[in-house]
Design a protein around this motif. Structure first.
Motif, PDB file in Angstrom:
ATOM      1  N   ALA A  12      40.108  32.092  37.107  1.00 47.43           N
ATOM      2  CA  ALA A  12      40.427  32.306  35.687  1.00 47.43           C
ATOM      3  C   ALA A  12      39.617  31.376  34.799  1.00 47.43           C
ATOM      4  O   ALA A  12      39.101  31.796  33.757  1.00 47.43           O
ATOM      5  N   VAL A  13      39.513  30.111  35.188  1.00 50.81           N
ATOM      6  CA  VAL A  13      38.752  29.151  34.397  1.00 50.81           C
ATOM      7  C   VAL A  13      37.280  29.561  34.369  1.00 50.81           C
ATOM      8  O   VAL A  13      36.640  29.550  33.315  1.00 50.81           O
ATOM      9  N   PHE A  14      36.742  29.955  35.508  1.00 48.12           N
ATOM     10  CA  PHE A  14      35.340  30.373  35.585  1.00 48.12           C
ATOM     11  C   PHE A  14      35.077  31.618  34.736  1.00 48.12           C
ATOM     12  O   PHE A  14      34.083  31.709  34.040  1.00 48.12           O
ATOM     13  N   LEU A  21      44.702  33.689  34.637  1.00 52.38           N
ATOM     14  CA  LEU A  21      45.334  32.381  34.560  1.00 52.38           C
ATOM     15  C   LEU A  21      46.857  32.522  34.660  1.00 52.38           C
ATOM     16  O   LEU A  21      47.514  31.776  35.386  1.00 52.38           O
ATOM     17  N   GLY A  22      47.427  33.484  33.936  1.00 51.77           N
ATOM     18  CA  GLY A  22      48.867  33.735  34.018  1.00 51.77           C
ATOM     19  C   GLY A  22      49.285  34.080  35.432  1.00 51.77           C
ATOM     20  O   GLY A  22      50.328  33.624  35.923  1.00 51.77           O
ATOM     21  N   VAL A 137      46.594  42.565  36.188  1.00 52.21           N
ATOM     22  CA  VAL A 137      45.381  41.755  36.179  1.00 52.21           C
ATOM     23  C   VAL A 137      44.212  42.566  36.719  1.00 52.21           C
ATOM     24  O   VAL A 137      43.110  42.540  36.155  1.00 52.21           O
ATOM     25  N   LEU A 138      44.440  43.310  37.780  1.00 49.29           N
ATOM     26  CA  LEU A 138      43.384  44.137  38.353  1.00 49.29           C
ATOM     27  C   LEU A 138      42.876  45.163  37.335  1.00 49.29           C
ATOM     28  O   LEU A 138      41.668  45.330  37.160  1.00 49.29           O
ATOM     29  N   VAL A 139      43.794  45.832  36.661  1.00 46.56           N
ATOM     30  CA  VAL A 139      43.400  46.813  35.637  1.00 46.56           C
ATOM     31  C   VAL A 139      42.592  46.126  34.535  1.00 46.56           C
ATOM     32  O   VAL A 139      41.533  46.613  34.121  1.00 46.56           O
ATOM     33  N   VAL A 156      47.188  42.362  28.718  1.00 46.41           N
ATOM     34  CA  VAL A 156      47.890  42.284  30.004  1.00 46.41           C
ATOM     35  C   VAL A 156      48.645  40.956  30.091  1.00 46.41           C
ATOM     36  O   VAL A 156      49.792  40.910  30.540  1.00 46.41           O
ATOM     37  N   ALA A 157      48.015  39.873  29.631  1.00 45.85           N
ATOM     38  CA  ALA A 157      48.673  38.564  29.667  1.00 45.85           C
ATOM     39  C   ALA A 157      49.943  38.557  28.818  1.00 45.85           C
ATOM     40  O   ALA A 157      50.956  37.971  29.214  1.00 45.85           O
TER      41      ALA A 157
END
Length: 178
Positions: A12-14, A21-22, A137-139, A156-157
């Motif tokens: 997530a950071v990258f 991240l969630g 997250v995948l979507v 999504v988050a």
């Protein structure tokens, strides 16, 4: 859970993905909930109704830990128009979680029902929530990668944050969630 969380947070950071991240933070929270369940079923607490109540409330609190940070990060990402980069590692992790987490969650929910433990069932719900999050997250990651729909990641988050609050409320009341 620890490895899943660490990989998701690093990816997530990258990539700059708030949904990923969630997902990673949720994995850390699931690990905390697992510790609560281990506490619940050790020593004299095994047959204690008071310990059961404390445990299912503690599991509920773990849901609430996730929501505020992710909601804030998602809203600021949308306002700033920050675009997440492609994360193949995040995509692979989401796919593996879609496979593993439902099996684990259903097993814990069944065990919770057999033990009469809302806390154990609630912890199984967290595993199912993890699978739902992995799907979202995948979507989001695939839509960003394939179509450039950067805005779907923070949307999504926000869904992750809302679902965490809903499930936290149900777990607090000791209800069987999801």
């Amino acid at each position: 859970m620890g490895a899943e969380g660490a990989v998701a947070i690093a990816a997530a950071v990258f990539a700059g993905s708030v949904a990923l991240l969630g997902f990673g933070l949720d994995s850390a929270i699931e690990g905390l909930a697992s510790v609560v369940i281990v506490w619940r079923f050790t020593g004299a607490r095994t047959l204690s109704d008071t310990a059961e109540t404390r445990a299912h409330k503690a599991v509920a609190v773990t849901f609430f830990l996730l929501a505020p940070y992710i909601a804030y990060d998602a809203i600021t990402t949308l306002i700033a128009g920050n675009h997440a980069r492609t994360s193949w590692l995040g995509i692979g992790l989401a796919i593996s979680s879609l496979i593993v987490m439902p099996v684990l969650g259903i097993a814990k929910k069944r065990l919770g029902a057999r033990l009469g433990s809302a806390a154990t069932s609630g912890e199984g719900t967290q595993n199912l929530l993890c699978a739902y999050l992995a799907a979202g997250v995948l979507v989001g990651l695939l839509a960003n990668t394939l179509f450039g729909w950067w805005w779907l990641d923070p949307i999504v988050a926000l869904g992750i944050a809302a679902l965490a609050v809903r499930e936290g409320r149900q777990a607090w009341r000791g209800e069987d969630c999801c």
